[in-house]
Design a protein around this motif. Structure first.
Motif, PDB file in Angstrom:
ATOM      1  N   SER A   1       1.042  -1.190   0.428  1.00 45.63           N
ATOM      2  CA  SER A   1      -0.122   0.239   0.019  1.00 45.63           C
ATOM      3  C   SER A   1       1.056   1.621   0.488  1.00 45.63           C
ATOM      4  O   SER A   1       1.901   1.104   0.858  1.00 45.63           O
ATOM      5  CB  SER A   1      -0.737  -0.069   1.087  1.00 45.63           C
ATOM      6  OG  SER A   1      -1.451   1.300   0.810  1.00 45.63           O
ATOM      7  N   ARG A   2       0.079   2.398  -0.460  1.00 40.32           N
ATOM      8  CA  ARG A   2       1.093   3.605  -0.514  1.00 40.32           C
ATOM      9  C   ARG A   2       1.006   4.235   0.854  1.00 40.32           C
ATOM     10  O   ARG A   2       1.899   5.279   0.858  1.00 40.32           O
ATOM     11  CB  ARG A   2       0.253   4.383  -1.451  1.00 40.32           C
ATOM     12  CG  ARG A   2       0.804   3.634  -3.500  1.00 40.32           C
ATOM     13  CD  ARG A   2      -0.088   4.603  -4.351  1.00 40.32           C
ATOM     14  NE  ARG A   2       0.475   4.107  -5.376  1.00 40.32           N
ATOM     15  CZ  ARG A   2       0.222   4.832  -6.226  1.00 40.32           C
ATOM     16  NH1 ARG A   2      -1.157   5.921  -6.488  1.00 40.32           N
ATOM     17  NH2 ARG A   2      -0.204   4.030  -7.564  1.00 40.32           N
ATOM     18  N   MET A   3      -0.174   3.742   1.481  1.00 45.84           N
ATOM     19  CA  MET A   3      -0.273   4.220   2.297  1.00 45.84           C
ATOM     20  C   MET A   3       0.866   3.960   3.870  1.00 45.84           C
ATOM     21  O   MET A   3       1.205   3.360   4.014  1.00 45.84           O
ATOM     22  CB  MET A   3      -1.801   4.377   3.407  1.00 45.84           C
ATOM     23  CG  MET A   3      -1.997   3.368   3.738  1.00 45.84           C
ATOM     24  SD  MET A   3      -4.266   3.459   3.659  1.00 45.84           S
ATOM     25  CE  MET A   3      -4.381   3.028   2.061  1.00 45.84           C
ATOM     26  N   GLY A   4       1.176   4.698   4.924  1.00 44.20           N
ATOM     27  CA  GLY A   4       1.830   4.869   5.808  1.00 44.20           C
ATOM     28  C   GLY A   4       1.350   3.799   6.926  1.00 44.20           C
ATOM     29  O   GLY A   4      -0.034   3.154   7.048  1.00 44.20           O
ATOM     30  N   MET A   5       2.197   3.363   7.956  1.00 43.09           N
ATOM     31  CA  MET A   5       1.742   2.091   8.921  1.00 43.09           C
ATOM     32  C   MET A   5       0.590   2.694   9.388  1.00 43.09           C
ATOM     33  O   MET A   5      -0.313   2.370   9.735  1.00 43.09           O
ATOM     34  CB  MET A   5       3.182   1.839   9.579  1.00 43.09           C
ATOM     35  CG  MET A   5       2.404   0.744  10.871  1.00 43.09           C
ATOM     36  SD  MET A   5       2.525  -1.095   9.654  1.00 43.09           S
ATOM     37  CE  MET A   5       4.231  -1.087   8.954  1.00 43.09           C
ATOM     38  N   ALA A   6       0.621   4.156  10.414  1.00 37.15           N
ATOM     39  CA  ALA A   6      -0.314   4.470  10.940  1.00 37.15           C
ATOM     40  C   ALA A   6      -1.951   4.656  10.421  1.00 37.15           C
ATOM     41  O   ALA A   6      -2.758   4.062  10.638  1.00 37.15           O
ATOM     42  CB  ALA A   6      -0.054   6.059  11.160  1.00 37.15           C
ATOM     43  N   GLN A   7      -1.877   5.151   8.553  1.00 32.82           N
ATOM     44  CA  GLN A   7      -2.937   5.382   8.276  1.00 32.82           C
ATOM     45  C   GLN A   7      -3.476   3.818   8.033  1.00 32.82           C
ATOM     46  O   GLN A   7      -4.591   3.234   8.050  1.00 32.82           O
ATOM     47  CB  GLN A   7      -2.691   5.961   6.933  1.00 32.82           C
ATOM     48  CG  GLN A   7      -3.957   6.223   6.275  1.00 32.82           C
ATOM     49  CD  GLN A   7      -3.976   7.462   5.616  1.00 32.82           C
ATOM     50  OE1 GLN A   7      -2.804   7.535   4.479  1.00 32.82           O
ATOM     51  NE2 GLN A   7      -5.212   7.811   4.622  1.00 32.82           N
ATOM     52  N   ALA A   8      -3.026   3.047   7.311  1.00 33.37           N
ATOM     53  CA  ALA A   8      -3.603   1.418   7.250  1.00 33.37           C
ATOM     54  C   ALA A   8      -3.512   1.195   8.676  1.00 33.37           C
ATOM     55  O   ALA A   8      -4.994   0.733   9.262  1.00 33.37           O
ATOM     56  CB  ALA A   8      -2.311   1.023   6.365  1.00 33.37           C
ATOM     57  N   GLY A   9      -3.155   0.878   9.722  1.00 36.80           N
ATOM     58  CA  GLY A   9      -3.366   0.430  10.876  1.00 36.80           C
ATOM     59  C   GLY A   9      -5.151   1.642  11.320  1.00 36.80           C
ATOM     60  O   GLY A   9      -5.921   0.698  11.968  1.00 36.80           O
ATOM     61  N   THR A  10      -5.031   2.702  11.017  1.00 33.43           N
ATOM     62  CA  THR A  10      -6.562   3.088  11.707  1.00 33.43           C
ATOM     63  C   THR A  10      -7.572   2.306  10.596  1.00 33.43           C
ATOM     64  O   THR A  10      -8.524   2.230  10.983  1.00 33.43           O
ATOM     65  CB  THR A  10      -6.474   4.306  11.481  1.00 33.43           C
ATOM     66  OG1 THR A  10      -5.260   5.234  12.843  1.00 33.43           O
ATOM     67  CG2 THR A  10      -7.701   5.269  11.686  1.00 33.43           C
ATOM     68  N   TYR A  11      -7.258   2.094  10.008  1.00 34.30           N
ATOM     69  CA  TYR A  11      -8.641   1.291   8.632  1.00 34.30           C
ATOM     70  C   TYR A  11      -8.679   0.336   9.283  1.00 34.30           C
ATOM     71  O   TYR A  11      -9.541  -0.140   9.389  1.00 34.30           O
ATOM     72  CB  TYR A  11      -8.392   1.747   7.183  1.00 34.30           C
ATOM     73  CG  TYR A  11      -7.913   3.454   6.843  1.00 34.30           C
ATOM     74  CD1 TYR A  11      -8.571   4.438   7.047  1.00 34.30           C
ATOM     75  CD2 TYR A  11      -7.215   3.735   5.475  1.00 34.30           C
ATOM     76  CE1 TYR A  11      -8.813   5.599   6.464  1.00 34.30           C
ATOM     77  CE2 TYR A  11      -7.007   4.780   5.283  1.00 34.30           C
ATOM     78  CZ  TYR A  11      -7.180   5.753   5.877  1.00 34.30           C
ATOM     79  OH  TYR A  11      -7.618   7.244   5.350  1.00 34.30           O
TER      80      TYR A  11
END
Length: 238
Positions: A144-154
């Motif tokens: 994924s292009r998103m960071g770990m924090a953003q992916a973790g939130t989703y």
């Protein structure tokens, strides 16, 4: 006068048939070899009484996510986020399992209170779910292009949403009906987590992360409140 006579008869019966005072009762009880168990041993002992389905759901979620991350070169965030409601379902279903199977009265007669039993089991499953979530986040962020924090939130928000709604349903619906509604909630949230980002992509922009974090915080507070109310209801039963 009649009431006084009845009271005097009751007093007379108590004097005539009352048990004699116990002699050295405390000393006798102190000599008994009573088995002792520490808090840690008690919590660990409850692992054997957690439904096998709850453990298997966690293994299934992790196994499917791991297989998908290794086999498919896809954006795994949405697939993993669609699996986390199953983890929440395994946690919530354990709360009312005693009541669902008509065992709450029996468990209330045991050495430890029903509240302590529920807390121990929820603590074990909660720690296990947290560990699985921590392992799922890197898998979701992979490719994924998103960071770990953003992916973790989703990934975490569907878990929290399912836990909150399922707890709300379990507290209001007794028996098997509550379990069916909780399962339906988990399925709906799972489908929404997988497909909704395609329908409303604007909600998943990085600029919206503040709102996502606020929702996660509110859901976490709501879950704690639901658990608190459930435990108070358990205390009233006992």
């Amino acid at each position: 006068m009649k009431g006084k006579k009845v009271n005097s008869w009751k007093e007379g019966l108590r004097e005539a048939f009352g048990a004699p005072p116990s002699l050295e009762r405390e000393a006798f009880l102190g000599r008994l070899d009573r088995p002792r168990i520490s808090a840690g041993e008690f919590v660990l002992s409850q692992a054997a009484y957690i439904s096998a389905r709850s453990w298997l759901l966690s293994v299934l979620v992790y196994g499917v996510a791991a297989a998908g991350a290794m086999v498919w070169d896809l954006d795994m965030v949405w697939a993993v986020s669609a699996l986390t409601p199953l983890l929440a379902l395994s946690l919530v279903s354990e709360c009312r399992r005693s009541e669902r199977h008509g065992m709450e009265e029996l468990e209330m007669t045991t050495r430890f209170s029903l509240k302590s039993v529920i807390l121990a089991r929820l603590g074990l499953l909660g720690a296990e779910n947290l560990a699985v979530l921590c392992m799922l986040v890197p898998m979701g962020a992979r490719g994924s292009r998103m960071g770990m924090a953003q992916a973790g939130t989703y990934i975490v928000v569907p878990f929290l949403l399912t836990a909150f709604l399922a707890l709300w349903a379990e507290r209001r619906l007794r028996g098997q009906e509550g379990g069916y509604v909780s399962a339906g909630i988990a399925v709906c949230v799972s489908l929404g987590a997988y497909f909704f980002h395609r329908e409303v992509p604007a909600l998943y922009q990085e600029s919206r992360m503040g709102w996502w974090l606020a929702v996660a915080f509110l859901l976490g507070a709501g879950i704690l409140r639901q658990y608190g109310r459930m435990l108070r209801e358990t205390e009233e039963l006992s």
